[in-house]
Enzyme design. Structure first.
Site, PDB file in Angstrom:
ATOM      1  N   ASP A 200       0.895  -1.186   0.078  1.00  0.00           N
ATOM      2  CA  ASP A 200      -0.154  -0.090   0.020  1.00  0.00           C
ATOM      3  C   ASP A 200       1.071   1.004   0.009  1.00  0.00           C
ATOM      4  O   ASP A 200       2.290   0.916  -0.111  1.00  0.00           O
ATOM      5  CB  ASP A 200      -0.834   0.028   1.156  1.00  0.00           C
ATOM      6  CG  ASP A 200      -2.303   0.849   0.957  1.00  0.00           C
ATOM      7  OD1 ASP A 200      -2.044   1.946   0.636  1.00  0.00           O
ATOM      8  OD2 ASP A 200      -3.304   0.224   1.018  1.00  0.00           O
ATOM      9  N   GLY A 226       4.596   1.472  -1.924  1.00  0.00           N
ATOM     10  CA  GLY A 226       4.738   1.896  -3.080  1.00  0.00           C
ATOM     11  C   GLY A 226       3.405   2.334  -3.748  1.00  0.00           C
ATOM     12  O   GLY A 226       2.504   2.707  -3.332  1.00  0.00           O
ATOM     13  N   ASP A 227       3.423   2.624  -4.896  1.00  0.00           N
ATOM     14  CA  ASP A 227       2.401   2.764  -5.806  1.00  0.00           C
ATOM     15  C   ASP A 227       2.006   1.758  -6.869  1.00  0.00           C
ATOM     16  O   ASP A 227       2.748   1.596  -7.793  1.00  0.00           O
ATOM     17  CB  ASP A 227       2.950   4.190  -6.400  1.00  0.00           C
ATOM     18  CG  ASP A 227       2.019   4.979  -7.497  1.00  0.00           C
ATOM     19  OD1 ASP A 227       1.086   4.428  -7.660  1.00  0.00           O
ATOM     20  OD2 ASP A 227       2.315   6.302  -8.003  1.00  0.00           O
ATOM     21  N   PHE A 228       0.528   1.588  -6.839  1.00  0.00           N
ATOM     22  CA  PHE A 228       0.273   0.442  -7.796  1.00  0.00           C
ATOM     23  C   PHE A 228       0.149   1.047  -9.245  1.00  0.00           C
ATOM     24  O   PHE A 228      -0.148  -0.076 -10.184  1.00  0.00           O
ATOM     25  CB  PHE A 228      -1.038  -0.266  -7.197  1.00  0.00           C
ATOM     26  CG  PHE A 228      -2.143   0.368  -7.046  1.00  0.00           C
ATOM     27  CD1 PHE A 228      -2.443   1.649  -7.668  1.00  0.00           C
ATOM     28  CD2 PHE A 228      -3.074   0.065  -5.765  1.00  0.00           C
ATOM     29  CE1 PHE A 228      -3.605   2.390  -7.221  1.00  0.00           C
ATOM     30  CE2 PHE A 228      -4.231   0.939  -5.459  1.00  0.00           C
ATOM     31  CZ  PHE A 228      -4.523   1.745  -6.267  1.00  0.00           C
ATOM     32  N   HIS A 246     -13.517  -0.620  -6.980  1.00  0.00           N
ATOM     33  CA  HIS A 246     -14.639   0.305  -6.786  1.00  0.00           C
ATOM     34  C   HIS A 246     -14.006   1.913  -6.698  1.00  0.00           C
ATOM     35  O   HIS A 246     -15.080   2.672  -6.638  1.00  0.00           O
ATOM     36  CB  HIS A 246     -15.725  -0.138  -5.812  1.00  0.00           C
ATOM     37  CG  HIS A 246     -15.071   0.181  -4.362  1.00  0.00           C
ATOM     38  ND1 HIS A 246     -15.959  -0.173  -3.326  1.00  0.00           N
ATOM     39  CD2 HIS A 246     -14.020   0.671  -3.669  1.00  0.00           C
ATOM     40  CE1 HIS A 246     -15.361   0.211  -2.152  1.00  0.00           C
ATOM     41  NE2 HIS A 246     -14.024   0.596  -2.497  1.00  0.00           N
TER      42      HIS A 246
HETATM   43  C1  LIG Z   1     -10.734   1.788   0.024  1.00  0.00           C
HETATM   44  S1  LIG Z   1      -9.117   1.446   0.694  1.00  0.00           S
HETATM   45  C2  LIG Z   1      -9.080  -0.128   0.760  1.00  0.00           C
HETATM   46  C3  LIG Z   1      -7.970  -0.761   1.757  1.00  0.00           C
HETATM   47  C4  LIG Z   1      -8.144  -2.345   2.076  1.00  0.00           C
HETATM   48  N1  LIG Z   1      -7.990  -3.140   0.754  1.00  0.00           N
HETATM   49  C5  LIG Z   1      -9.256  -2.822   2.730  1.00  0.00           C
HETATM   50  O1  LIG Z   1     -10.208  -3.473   2.177  1.00  0.00           O
HETATM   51  O2  LIG Z   1      -9.520  -2.406   3.858  1.00  0.00           O
HETATM   52  C6  LIG Z   1      -8.139   1.712  -0.735  1.00  0.00           C
HETATM   53  C7  LIG Z   1      -6.594   1.560  -0.507  1.00  0.00           C
HETATM   54  O3  LIG Z   1      -5.969   1.962  -1.813  1.00  0.00           O
HETATM   55  C8  LIG Z   1      -4.667   2.288  -1.369  1.00  0.00           C
HETATM   56  N2  LIG Z   1      -4.203   3.291  -2.554  1.00  0.00           N
HETATM   57  C9  LIG Z   1      -4.822   4.385  -3.077  1.00  0.00           C
HETATM   58  N3  LIG Z   1      -3.920   4.673  -4.198  1.00  0.00           N
HETATM   59  C10 LIG Z   1      -2.948   3.936  -4.254  1.00  0.00           C
HETATM   60  C11 LIG Z   1      -1.642   3.778  -5.226  1.00  0.00           C
HETATM   61  N4  LIG Z   1      -1.473   4.808  -6.053  1.00  0.00           N
HETATM   62  N5  LIG Z   1      -0.925   2.707  -4.705  1.00  0.00           N
HETATM   63  C12 LIG Z   1      -1.088   1.994  -3.917  1.00  0.00           C
HETATM   64  N6  LIG Z   1      -2.073   1.834  -2.835  1.00  0.00           N
HETATM   65  C13 LIG Z   1      -2.986   2.869  -3.010  1.00  0.00           C
HETATM   66  C14 LIG Z   1      -5.130   3.428  -0.240  1.00  0.00           C
HETATM   67  O4  LIG Z   1      -4.000   3.765   0.617  1.00  0.00           O
HETATM   68  C15 LIG Z   1      -6.037   2.409   0.645  1.00  0.00           C
HETATM   69  O5  LIG Z   1      -5.383   1.657   1.660  1.00  0.00           O
END
Ligand SMILES: C[S@@+](CC[C@H](N)C(=O)[O-])C[C@H]1O[C@@H](n2cnc3c(N)ncnc32)[C@H](O)[C@@H]1O
Length: 303
Positions: A200, A226-228, A246
């Protein structure tokens, strides 16, 4: 239903934001934790929470009128079963979500819902000129509140996920954008011998260590920041994407999915966890969740 009853019912729905904000304040003050073992008067609760006694009494009696607390003759309050879900120590605690939902930036974005409905655009970006993830990265206190809400909600659904799906065949499970690891920790705890990778954003995974420690699985899990949109770690034979697709529009999701495809083992499986939209006239939770996706991150529920 006669016209007067219908109007009263609608009025109740219209004023739902007042109930929501009142619950948020009770959650922020930790009222339910103070009531977990005993009833207390509003005066005692005001002293414990450093609040204005009369104003707190007014908050509590309003919430007692909708079943969150129970008020006795002497202005003492106790928890109802519904209010019990505001305790921070219960498995399905709603307190972190209540605190998040009442944050001013959250309400501000929702007050721009008309813009989203008129244009199809993301209300948050319209209100703040940037995406919600960027905003939270710049406001660490909001990021902490959001991450806590996700952790609590993930804890609440982890048992159901593990009942519905057998993770045993996998040797390395990677939770991409897995927040602070609540789901992955439970997957690893139930599957000894399995390894995990939590991925994350840096500010999110920074607080993940204690989650894996508490589950006794830290030695089997790598925490990677990191950054996905750039890359995710290689080597997993299962990638979990829970409540991620979503958050984004279709083109952005294709970028995230391609990153995952590049990293996963050839025989690997991608596991997507999202809400299911019910048939017409049912399933308010997922349908309002979908509106929340329109308003906050700019995505949508797709089932
Ligand atoms: C709606 S939350 C869901 C978190 C987790 N999967 C859960 O179900 O509890 C979305 C997640 O996407 C992560 N996120 C957003 N942009 C991101 C990026 N560019 N790279 C990695 N993670 C990212 C956020 O930090 C957050 O933890």
């Amino acid at each position: 239903m006669d016209e007067r009853t219908a109007a009263a019912e609608l009025q109740k729905l219209v004023n739902g934001f007042q109930v929501s904000q009142a619950i948020c304040v009770a959650a922020t003050l930790g009222i339910a934790d103070h009531l977990k073992d005993c009833k207390r008067t509003s005066g005692e609760l005001a002293a414990l929470t450093n609040t204005h006694p009369q104003a707190l009494y007014r908050l509590l009696r309003a919430l007692a009128s909708v079943g969150v607390f129970h008020e006795a003759e002497d202005r003492s309050f106790s928890l109802t079963p519904v209010g019990g879900a505001l305790r921070s120590d219960v498995q399905h605690s709603v307190a972190p979500w209540a605190i998040l939902a009442g944050r001013p930036y959250f309400r501000q974005a929702w007050s721009d819902l008309l813009h989203s409905v008129s244009t199809g655009e993301n209300a948050f970006r319209h209100a703040y000129g940037k995406g919600v993830w960027e905003y939270r990265a710049e406001h660490p206190e909001e990021s902490v509140i959001f991450d806590r809400a996700m952790t609590a909600m993930s804890r609440g659904v982890a048992a159901a996920v593990l009942t519905a799906y057998d993770f045993r065949p996998f040797s390395v499970v990677m939770d991409v954008a897995g927040g602070q690891g609540a789901l992955l920790a439970e997957i690893l705890r139930r599957n000894p011998g399995q390894r995990g990778i939590l991925f994350d954003q840096p500010q999110v995974v920074a607080k993940a260590g204690p989650v894996f420690d508490a589950a006794g699985v830290s030695d089997r899990c790598d925490i990677v920041a990191g950054d996905f949109f750039v890359s995710v770690p290689e080597g997993a034979d299962a990638i979990v994407l829970k409540w991620i697709l979503h958050d984004w529009d279709d083109d952005t999701n294709i970028r995230i999915l391609k990153t995952c495809r590049r990293a996963i083992r050839p025989e690997g499986k991608l596991l997507v966890l999202e809400s299911i939209l019910a048939p017409p006239n049912e399933g308010a939770s997922a349908k309002f969740g979908d509106l929340n996706m329109l308003v906050m991150p700019g995505g949508q529920e797709r089932t």
